[in-house]
Design a protein around this motif. Sequence first.
Motif, PDB file in Angstrom:
ATOM      1  N   ASP A 204       0.836  -1.192   0.000  1.00  0.00           N
ATOM      2  CA  ASP A 204       0.000   0.000   0.000  1.00  0.00           C
ATOM      3  C   ASP A 204       0.882   1.257   0.000  1.00  0.00           C
ATOM      4  O   ASP A 204       1.808   1.374   0.811  1.00  0.00           O
ATOM      5  CB  ASP A 204      -0.894  -0.002   1.241  1.00  0.00           C
ATOM      6  CG  ASP A 204      -1.833   1.185   1.256  1.00  0.00           C
ATOM      7  OD1 ASP A 204      -2.814   1.168   0.502  1.00  0.00           O
ATOM      8  OD2 ASP A 204      -1.557   2.122   2.025  1.00  0.00           O
ATOM      9  N   PRO A 205       0.618   2.200  -0.911  1.00  0.00           N
ATOM     10  CA  PRO A 205       1.446   3.412  -0.989  1.00  0.00           C
ATOM     11  C   PRO A 205       1.554   4.167   0.330  1.00  0.00           C
ATOM     12  O   PRO A 205       2.593   4.737   0.647  1.00  0.00           O
ATOM     13  CB  PRO A 205       0.735   4.248  -2.053  1.00  0.00           C
ATOM     14  CG  PRO A 205       0.039   3.245  -2.908  1.00  0.00           C
ATOM     15  CD  PRO A 205      -0.400   2.157  -1.969  1.00  0.00           C
ATOM     16  N   ALA A 206       0.484   4.159   1.112  1.00  0.00           N
ATOM     17  CA  ALA A 206       0.533   4.852   2.400  1.00  0.00           C
ATOM     18  C   ALA A 206       1.525   4.187   3.345  1.00  0.00           C
ATOM     19  O   ALA A 206       2.182   4.848   4.153  1.00  0.00           O
ATOM     20  CB  ALA A 206      -0.856   4.876   3.033  1.00  0.00           C
ATOM     21  N   THR A 207       1.636   2.858   3.241  1.00  0.00           N
ATOM     22  CA  THR A 207       2.589   2.120   4.075  1.00  0.00           C
ATOM     23  C   THR A 207       4.015   2.342   3.595  1.00  0.00           C
ATOM     24  O   THR A 207       4.948   2.475   4.394  1.00  0.00           O
ATOM     25  CB  THR A 207       2.269   0.616   4.057  1.00  0.00           C
ATOM     26  OG1 THR A 207       0.955   0.404   4.574  1.00  0.00           O
ATOM     27  CG2 THR A 207       3.258  -0.172   4.890  1.00  0.00           C
ATOM     28  N   ARG A 213      13.681   1.539   2.137  1.00  0.00           N
ATOM     29  CA  ARG A 213      13.742   0.319   1.331  1.00  0.00           C
ATOM     30  C   ARG A 213      12.591  -0.587   1.726  1.00  0.00           C
ATOM     31  O   ARG A 213      12.025  -0.461   2.822  1.00  0.00           O
ATOM     32  CB  ARG A 213      15.069  -0.417   1.506  1.00  0.00           C
ATOM     33  CG  ARG A 213      15.292  -1.003   2.897  1.00  0.00           C
ATOM     34  CD  ARG A 213      16.476  -1.941   2.920  1.00  0.00           C
ATOM     35  NE  ARG A 213      16.691  -2.508   4.245  1.00  0.00           N
ATOM     36  CZ  ARG A 213      17.462  -3.564   4.496  1.00  0.00           C
ATOM     37  NH1 ARG A 213      18.106  -4.158   3.509  1.00  0.00           N
ATOM     38  NH2 ARG A 213      17.598  -4.029   5.735  1.00  0.00           N
ATOM     39  N   ILE A 214      12.259  -1.508   0.822  1.00  0.00           N
ATOM     40  CA  ILE A 214      11.269  -2.542   1.093  1.00  0.00           C
ATOM     41  C   ILE A 214      11.977  -3.876   0.926  1.00  0.00           C
ATOM     42  O   ILE A 214      12.530  -4.169  -0.140  1.00  0.00           O
ATOM     43  CB  ILE A 214      10.052  -2.436   0.151  1.00  0.00           C
ATOM     44  CG1 ILE A 214       9.320  -1.107   0.397  1.00  0.00           C
ATOM     45  CG2 ILE A 214       9.103  -3.608   0.370  1.00  0.00           C
ATOM     46  CD1 ILE A 214       8.121  -0.891  -0.508  1.00  0.00           C
ATOM     47  N   ARG A 227       8.790  -5.798   4.413  1.00  0.00           N
ATOM     48  CA  ARG A 227       8.934  -4.756   5.431  1.00  0.00           C
ATOM     49  C   ARG A 227       9.341  -3.441   4.777  1.00  0.00           C
ATOM     50  O   ARG A 227      10.346  -3.384   4.048  1.00  0.00           O
ATOM     51  CB  ARG A 227       9.960  -5.156   6.477  1.00  0.00           C
ATOM     52  CG  ARG A 227      10.270  -4.054   7.495  1.00  0.00           C
ATOM     53  CD  ARG A 227      11.051  -4.577   8.672  1.00  0.00           C
ATOM     54  NE  ARG A 227      10.269  -5.548   9.432  1.00  0.00           N
ATOM     55  CZ  ARG A 227      10.711  -6.164  10.525  1.00  0.00           C
ATOM     56  NH1 ARG A 227      11.932  -5.900  10.976  1.00  0.00           N
ATOM     57  NH2 ARG A 227       9.938  -7.033  11.156  1.00  0.00           N
ATOM     58  N   ALA A 228       8.561  -2.402   5.021  1.00  0.00           N
ATOM     59  CA  ALA A 228       8.916  -1.053   4.586  1.00  0.00           C
ATOM     60  C   ALA A 228       9.651  -0.393   5.744  1.00  0.00           C
ATOM     61  O   ALA A 228       9.052  -0.124   6.790  1.00  0.00           O
ATOM     62  CB  ALA A 228       7.669  -0.264   4.207  1.00  0.00           C
ATOM     63  N   ASP A 236       5.148  -3.854   8.378  1.00  0.00           N
ATOM     64  CA  ASP A 236       5.155  -5.123   7.646  1.00  0.00           C
ATOM     65  C   ASP A 236       3.841  -5.328   6.914  1.00  0.00           C
ATOM     66  O   ASP A 236       2.768  -5.035   7.443  1.00  0.00           O
ATOM     67  CB  ASP A 236       5.392  -6.296   8.594  1.00  0.00           C
ATOM     68  CG  ASP A 236       6.793  -6.303   9.184  1.00  0.00           C
ATOM     69  OD1 ASP A 236       7.653  -5.562   8.658  1.00  0.00           O
ATOM     70  OD2 ASP A 236       7.026  -7.045  10.159  1.00  0.00           O
ATOM     71  N   THR A 237       3.944  -5.862   5.695  1.00  0.00           N
ATOM     72  CA  THR A 237       2.769  -6.180   4.884  1.00  0.00           C
ATOM     73  C   THR A 237       2.858  -7.634   4.443  1.00  0.00           C
ATOM     74  O   THR A 237       3.865  -8.045   3.857  1.00  0.00           O
ATOM     75  CB  THR A 237       2.692  -5.286   3.632  1.00  0.00           C
ATOM     76  OG1 THR A 237       2.580  -3.918   4.024  1.00  0.00           O
ATOM     77  CG2 THR A 237       1.494  -5.674   2.769  1.00  0.00           C
ATOM     78  N   ARG A 238       1.815  -8.398   4.729  1.00  0.00           N
ATOM     79  CA  ARG A 238       1.790  -9.800   4.302  1.00  0.00           C
ATOM     80  C   ARG A 238       1.026  -9.917   2.996  1.00  0.00           C
ATOM     81  O   ARG A 238      -0.119  -9.447   2.893  1.00  0.00           O
ATOM     82  CB  ARG A 238       1.144 -10.682   5.367  1.00  0.00           C
ATOM     83  CG  ARG A 238       1.123 -12.162   4.981  1.00  0.00           C
ATOM     84  CD  ARG A 238       0.628 -13.029   6.119  1.00  0.00           C
ATOM     85  NE  ARG A 238       0.599 -14.432   5.745  1.00  0.00           N
ATOM     86  CZ  ARG A 238       1.647 -15.251   5.811  1.00  0.00           C
ATOM     87  NH1 ARG A 238       2.805 -14.796   6.250  1.00  0.00           N
ATOM     88  NH2 ARG A 238       1.557 -16.507   5.456  1.00  0.00           N
TER      89      ARG A 238
END
Length: 260
Positions: A204-207, A213-214, A227-228, A236-238
């Motif tokens: 998600d751009p907001a995240t 780095r990601i 992980r951003a 973290d985004t799953r």
Amino acid sequence: MALHPAGRPAPPAGVAPVAAGPSAVTSAPRDAVAARCVLTAASSLRLTLGDTTADLLSAHAVLPDGTIVLAVDAMSRTGGLLVAARGHGGAVRLDVTHLAPVAVRSRVRARLRITGTARRFDPAALDSCDPATVMSLLDLPPVALWAIEPAEIVLFRAAGSASVDVGAYRSARPDPIAVDEAAHLQHLTRCHSDLLDRLGALVDPATAAGSTRIVPVALDAEGIVLRAERPDGHADTRLPFARPVTAGGGLPEALRTLLG
């Protein structure tokens, strides 16, 4: 192997402190799988016998039924304590720290505590072992082998602790991807930076806003975690796979499907 003074170490940052059994919630089947994954993937663990602790490095293996096998020289101090503890229920405690296999902040994911009974390893147990388990036993140091039969298992995460049912633990099998997670993530990072860029675009751009780095920090049969990282923290985004991956060979297809 290093011996340490008695006493319980402070829990790592980000992980709930150790709590007594009654405060731990009943675990879900997924917790039993997680416990098996933590033990199978770990390269080290801490053995506590009475008021003495020892850190064992590359000195344990896990049998198909969940029994933990330790390689400890019977002539060492720790070996002598194991001899004295044989057959005494709950006399052995094992502690394992589960770390993200990548260089990021807040690497501690979970901690596992197992209390059990020590016995001399019975070679007859090899009859029920698959080839991979036999190889893991052969890779242990050439010293005395001890079987630890779990009696109490507690999994500690940042959200709290869970008491893992011993029967569920014994019948569970490690996640087929998570046990080789480090190798998979290293391969992705070194050889597929273009793929990681495309995966990062799914965050998600907001995240992702303000991140430096990601980076992929976790991988299992059901998805990948990105992980951003930001100067002041991380998020973290799953990204779940369309269906669980059953073997390492199915991972590339799962990633391709995820992308499109």
